[in-house]
Design a protein around this motif. Structure first.
Motif, PDB file in Angstrom:
ATOM      1  N   GLU A 275      -2.587  56.174   0.549  1.00 56.88           N
ATOM      2  CA  GLU A 275      -3.523  57.263   0.627  1.00 56.88           C
ATOM      3  C   GLU A 275      -4.793  56.757   1.068  1.00 56.88           C
ATOM      4  OE1 GLU A 275      -3.951  59.362  -3.036  1.00 56.88           O
ATOM      5  OE2 GLU A 275      -1.827  59.384  -3.623  1.00 56.88           O
ATOM      6  N   PRO A 276      -5.249  57.999   2.060  1.00 60.12           N
ATOM      7  CA  PRO A 276      -4.708  59.113   2.293  1.00 60.12           C
ATOM      8  C   PRO A 276      -3.613  58.732   3.761  1.00 60.12           C
ATOM      9  CG  PRO A 276      -6.885  58.816   3.342  1.00 60.12           C
ATOM     10  CD  PRO A 276      -6.745  57.782   2.553  1.00 60.12           C
ATOM     11  N   MET A 277      -3.324  59.796   4.205  1.00 59.36           N
ATOM     12  CA  MET A 277      -2.198  59.661   5.506  1.00 59.36           C
ATOM     13  C   MET A 277      -2.817  60.057   6.734  1.00 59.36           C
ATOM     14  SD  MET A 277       1.268  60.735   3.466  1.00 59.36           S
ATOM     15  CE  MET A 277       2.171  60.879   5.132  1.00 59.36           C
ATOM     16  N   ARG A 278      -4.028  60.213   6.644  1.00 61.96           N
ATOM     17  CA  ARG A 278      -4.944  60.775   8.014  1.00 61.96           C
ATOM     18  C   ARG A 278      -6.127  59.915   8.041  1.00 61.96           C
ATOM     19  NH1 ARG A 278      -8.543  65.882   9.011  1.00 61.96           N
ATOM     20  NH2 ARG A 278      -9.327  65.166  11.254  1.00 61.96           N
ATOM     21  N   PHE A 279      -6.478  59.468   9.335  1.00 63.26           N
ATOM     22  CA  PHE A 279      -7.816  58.761   9.422  1.00 63.26           C
ATOM     23  C   PHE A 279      -8.330  59.282  10.712  1.00 63.26           C
ATOM     24  CE2 PHE A 279      -4.871  56.287   7.080  1.00 63.26           C
ATOM     25  CZ  PHE A 279      -5.607  55.912   5.775  1.00 63.26           C
ATOM     26  N   GLY A 280      -9.124  60.227  10.913  1.00 65.09           N
ATOM     27  CA  GLY A 280      -9.710  60.630  12.190  1.00 65.09           C
ATOM     28  C   GLY A 280      -8.496  61.334  12.688  1.00 65.09           C
ATOM     29  N   ARG A 281      -8.081  60.726  13.772  1.00 63.84           N
ATOM     30  CA  ARG A 281      -7.236  61.320  14.711  1.00 63.84           C
ATOM     31  C   ARG A 281      -5.751  60.561  14.675  1.00 63.84           C
ATOM     32  NH1 ARG A 281      -8.494  65.037  19.260  1.00 63.84           N
ATOM     33  NH2 ARG A 281     -10.491  65.982  18.555  1.00 63.84           N
ATOM     34  N   LEU A 282      -5.859  59.390  13.658  1.00 67.74           N
ATOM     35  CA  LEU A 282      -4.585  58.994  13.551  1.00 67.74           C
ATOM     36  C   LEU A 282      -3.914  59.367  12.111  1.00 67.74           C
ATOM     37  CD1 LEU A 282      -2.511  56.184  13.439  1.00 67.74           C
ATOM     38  CD2 LEU A 282      -4.723  55.077  12.107  1.00 67.74           C
ATOM     39  N   PHE A 283      -2.435  59.688  12.381  1.00 66.53           N
ATOM     40  CA  PHE A 283      -1.955  60.073  11.182  1.00 66.53           C
ATOM     41  C   PHE A 283      -0.597  58.898  10.909  1.00 66.53           C
ATOM     42  CE2 PHE A 283      -3.366  63.565  13.615  1.00 66.53           C
ATOM     43  CZ  PHE A 283      -3.972  64.291  12.752  1.00 66.53           C
ATOM     44  N   LEU A 284      -0.618  58.933   9.573  1.00 70.90           N
ATOM     45  CA  LEU A 284       0.783  58.153   9.339  1.00 70.90           C
ATOM     46  C   LEU A 284       1.845  58.876   8.732  1.00 70.90           C
ATOM     47  CD1 LEU A 284      -1.130  55.322   7.017  1.00 70.90           C
ATOM     48  CD2 LEU A 284      -0.628  55.358   9.486  1.00 70.90           C
ATOM     49  N   ALA A 285       3.172  58.536   8.999  1.00 65.86           N
ATOM     50  CA  ALA A 285       4.372  59.525   8.761  1.00 65.86           C
ATOM     51  C   ALA A 285       5.348  58.479   8.414  1.00 65.86           C
ATOM     52  CB  ALA A 285       4.642  60.220   9.874  1.00 65.86           C
ATOM     53  N   GLY A 286       6.221  58.893   7.419  1.00 69.60           N
ATOM     54  CA  GLY A 286       7.278  58.168   7.238  1.00 69.60           C
ATOM     55  C   GLY A 286       7.133  56.804   6.521  1.00 69.60           C
ATOM     56  N   ASP A 287       7.790  55.745   6.730  1.00 67.50           N
ATOM     57  CA  ASP A 287       7.642  54.587   5.982  1.00 67.50           C
ATOM     58  C   ASP A 287       6.005  53.759   6.124  1.00 67.50           C
ATOM     59  OD1 ASP A 287       9.932  54.831   5.093  1.00 67.50           O
ATOM     60  OD2 ASP A 287      10.980  52.948   6.324  1.00 67.50           O
ATOM     61  N   ALA A 288       5.710  54.283   7.247  1.00 70.95           N
ATOM     62  CA  ALA A 288       4.161  53.719   7.538  1.00 70.95           C
ATOM     63  C   ALA A 288       3.283  54.206   6.465  1.00 70.95           C
ATOM     64  CB  ALA A 288       3.846  54.375   8.806  1.00 70.95           C
ATOM     65  N   ALA A 289       3.708  55.280   5.730  1.00 74.16           N
ATOM     66  CA  ALA A 289       2.709  55.760   4.465  1.00 74.16           C
ATOM     67  C   ALA A 289       3.501  55.499   3.243  1.00 74.16           C
ATOM     68  CB  ALA A 289       2.367  56.999   4.740  1.00 74.16           C
ATOM     69  N   HIS A 290       4.722  55.612   3.172  1.00 70.61           N
ATOM     70  CA  HIS A 290       5.314  55.492   1.707  1.00 70.61           C
ATOM     71  C   HIS A 290       6.761  54.871   2.102  1.00 70.61           C
ATOM     72  CE1 HIS A 290       7.248  59.165   3.501  1.00 70.61           C
ATOM     73  NE2 HIS A 290       5.877  59.478   3.627  1.00 70.61           N
ATOM     74  N   ILE A 291       7.152  54.352   0.791  1.00 76.87           N
ATOM     75  CA  ILE A 291       8.660  53.581   0.658  1.00 76.87           C
ATOM     76  C   ILE A 291       8.962  53.774  -0.693  1.00 76.87           C
ATOM     77  CG2 ILE A 291       9.827  51.628   0.574  1.00 76.87           C
ATOM     78  CD1 ILE A 291       7.924  50.248   2.536  1.00 76.87           C
ATOM     79  N   VAL A 292      10.075  54.398  -0.778  1.00 75.20           N
ATOM     80  CA  VAL A 292      10.809  54.649  -2.095  1.00 75.20           C
ATOM     81  C   VAL A 292      12.129  53.634  -2.416  1.00 75.20           C
ATOM     82  CG1 VAL A 292       9.898  56.954  -2.400  1.00 75.20           C
ATOM     83  CG2 VAL A 292      12.039  56.411  -1.306  1.00 75.20           C
TER      84      VAL A 292
END
Length: 393
Positions: A275-292
């Motif tokens: 967390e979070p999944m946004r940093f300015g103009r960079l967005f994280l999506a999918g496994d870059a942000a979370h693994i289950v």
């Protein structure tokens, strides 16, 4: 220096889904993938798609083969004390269901669609670096076959997995990571054999968890719980089949067709959220942000929901000149992510044997499974989470 509107880092399912959606909306995007196309297609991954993921594939115009070859499942079996009881997803969720379709095939569909429309994917992109995403003019640099390249863009979408460069580029202190590592893994075998059942079987057994799944009517995917630190080399095919049979009800064990393994691997189980999944103009999506853990089949489906939120935000930015979606992106995603993390943790805790659980833990599991199999309300809660909660909940 070339310029695009969006640079997508990672050519797996989340990057390809986002690329196709942006192309559909007339937004110029380039995908950069560290590996070769053959390597990406060679990865063996999940195969249970929520209805929302199937709907997204249809919206992108790439659902034809999925519907022709995918297997619709209206339920699954829960094995316990040498018996099986069906969880009727279709009935409990008023008509919702899941689709079994290998991630490799989904990836192939998206790759073919991207190639057909002439959109650019750069494979074998080495030494990828993200620059200036905290300002108004982000850049991405990389090397390919020894030649340096650079790309200017408006936004960067990090879809390159949890160990990729996107998450690693976030400044120290700006990211908080929540983790739980489980004291076991899944030993998985892929074989050219017919599935033991027409739907999945999740089995809780005193020797450990087992899962009977499939990729098609002629290709099966089976898993057994194994100790953390175990290795595939320790397991012959025969040893795997023998152990799997021990963990199933007698009817399933007798009906199972065995054969040589095509692929054998061990996957560790962990829950991780950044967390979070946004940093300015960079967005994280999918496994870059979370693994289950794979127990609840949420990994690929969470990536698809991230893509839906991110693509909506970018379309709003370019077509409506509104950044409301961009500002809400992380919060919307994380609300859904934590619901999926909770369900995956609960289902994993319910179905596996924990080394430190002891007799007390085993009795609690037995009581909860017994309640689940007798209570319509408990079974409904399981079914609702398994088929996927609504996107906006």
């Amino acid at each position: 220096m070339k310029r695009v509107q969006v640079a997508i880092i990672g050519g797996g399912p989340s990057g390809l889904l986002l690329g196709q959606r942006l192309h559909q909306a007339g937004i110029d995007a380039v995908i950069l993938e560290q590996r070769s196309a053959a390597y990406v297609l060679g990865r063996i991954r999940a195969g249970v798609l929520e209805q929302g993921t199937v709907d997204l594939m249809d919206q992108l115009g790439v659902g034809q083969r999925l519907h022709a070859q995918g297997l619709v499942h209206g339920g699954f079996d829960l094995g316990f004390r040498n018996t099986r009881q069906r969880i009727d997803l279709h009935r409990l969720t008023h008509g919702r269901q899941v689709m079994v379709y290998g991630q490799t095939e989904l990836t192939r569909d998206l790759m073919d669609a991207r190639s057909a429309c002439g959109a650019v994917t750069v494979y074998d992109a080495d030494e990828v670096q993200l620059h200036d995403f905290d300002g108004t003019s982000p850049r991405v640099s990389w090397r390919r076959h020894g030649v340096a390249h650079e790309l200017q863009c408006d936004f960067i979408a990090g879809c390159d997995g949890f160990h990729g460069v996107s998450r690693a580029s976030v400044p120290p202190g700006a990211l908080k990571v929540f983790e739980r590592h489980y004291p076991f893994g899944w030993l998985g075998v892929l074989s050219e054999t017919p599935p033991v059942s027409h739907e999945l079987i999740y089995s809780n057994h005193e020797r450990g968890f087992a899962l009977c799944s499939m990729r098609s009517l002629t290709r099966s995917r089976y898993y057994i719980q194994c100790p953390a630190g175990d290795t595939p080399a320790r397991w012959s095919d025969q040893a795997f089949w023998d152990e799997l049979r021990r963990r199933l009800d007698p009817e399933s064990a007798e009906r199972m067709v065995t054969g040589p393994s095509i692929e054998k691997s061990i996957a560790p189980l962990r829950s991780v959220v950044a967390e979070p999944m946004r940093f300015g103009r960079l967005f994280l999506a999918g496994d870059a942000a979370h693994i289950v853990p794979p127990t609840g089949a949420k990994g690929l489906n969470l990536a698809a929901s991230d893509v839906q939120f991110l693509s909506q935000a970018l379309v709003e930015h370019y077509q409506q000149r509104s950044d409301a979606g961009i500002d809400r992106y992380s919060g919307r995603c994380l609300h859904r992510v934590w619901n999926a993390v909770r369900f995956s943790w609960w289902f994993t805790s319910l179905m596996h044997r924990f080394p430190d659980g002891g007799e007390f833990g085993q009795k609690l599991q037995e009581a909860e499974i017994g309640y689940l199999l007798q209570s319509e309300a408990a079974a409904t809660a399981l079914a609702e989470n398994y088929v996927g909660l609504p996107l906006e909940r």
